[in-house]
Enzyme design. Sequence first.
Site, short mmCIF file in Angstrom:
data_model
loop_
_atom_site.label_atom_id
_atom_site.label_comp_id
_atom_site.label_asym_id
_atom_site.label_seq_id
_atom_site.Cartn_x
_atom_site.Cartn_y
_atom_site.Cartn_z
N GLU A 62 0.85 -1.19 0.00
CA GLU A 62 0.00 0.00 0.00
C GLU A 62 0.89 1.24 0.00
OE1 GLU A 62 -0.38 2.21 2.81
OE2 GLU A 62 -0.07 0.98 4.62
N ARG A 87 1.91 -1.98 12.23
CA ARG A 87 1.27 -3.03 11.44
C ARG A 87 0.65 -2.46 10.16
NH1 ARG A 87 1.44 -7.60 14.31
NH2 ARG A 87 0.04 -8.69 12.87
N CYS A 92 7.62 -0.83 -2.46
CA CYS A 92 8.85 -1.61 -2.63
C CYS A 92 10.02 -1.15 -1.78
CB CYS A 92 9.25 -1.65 -4.11
SG CYS A 92 9.82 -0.07 -4.79
N HIS A 132 11.78 0.87 -8.76
CA HIS A 132 11.41 -0.39 -8.12
C HIS A 132 12.65 -1.08 -7.56
CE1 HIS A 132 9.06 -3.75 -6.93
NE2 HIS A 132 9.76 -4.60 -7.66
N ASP A 147 11.30 -10.68 -4.33
CA ASP A 147 10.56 -9.42 -4.36
C ASP A 147 9.33 -9.58 -3.47
OD1 ASP A 147 9.29 -7.05 -4.95
OD2 ASP A 147 9.37 -7.30 -7.13
#
Length: 295
Positions: A62, A87, A92, A132, A147
């Site tokens: 997210e 939490r 990435c 990324h 990943d």
Amino acid sequence: MLHHPATSSADPDESGPDAPDSPAPAFLARYFSRIGYDGPVAPTLDVLAALQAAHIAAIPFEAIDALTGAGIEIDADAVDAKLIGQRRGGYCFEQNGLFLRVLRAIGFDADGLLGRVRWMLPDDAPATPRTHMVVRVRLDGRFWLVDVGFGAAVPPRPLAMDSVEAQPTQHESYRVTPQGEAWQVAARIEEEWRTLYLLDDVPPPAIDYEIGNWYTSAHPGSHFRHQLIAARTTSEARYGLRDNRLTTRLVDGRIDRRYLTADEIERVLAEIFLLPVRPHWRPAIERAATAEVVG
């Protein structure tokens, strides 16, 4: 020619996503509790695969802090406070930065790589920025791509980097192909090979992560600044939220798509994506509920 350095990324930086965490035992205990992992702890392929599967099932993808304008920090303390302590999920630079530090604390020979996302783009689309991050692990002389931060198309297990053959998983098949000085990572989706990203072969200095994170979280051209996106992958299904559209892809091939109201978006963020929904997210959720999702 593609090459593989024998050591971890040069130029480690205390402020980067691959910064060391100390003390390792306490850090690992918190992380294992967060992902619900109680298996063996050793630098082996089985452990690597088990940790990857547990991570992507427990920690959702997210970027809500980019959407709300809160900003995203990728230093070790900020990532641990958010993904472990609060939490929350992340994208990435947060997810793979955390996972890289976990692997190194266990004793894996691992480094980070940067790449250009090509997901959902035509082959002739202009070059995209290097935004990324992934992890590369060396085990017994073989290199594996790992990943945990690519949303709804995240590879669910380590991918061998010394084979161009299709690598099946419980979800899609993947392949990793050398492309000059880069690696092309693709997934077979609906009978078609689709490129996820192109990876540089050389581990970057920490500043490159900072620049990539700034672009992804703050640049007006970043889609995370305009869309509510969340994803989570379990052994049974993939869940993807894009503004008001929830897509569930089961491992048996069934696909369910639903359009949600603002209240329903809040509910699935909590129940499916396991997020502690915050009151200040509501304006972004309400905008997402009225969005017209294309593609």
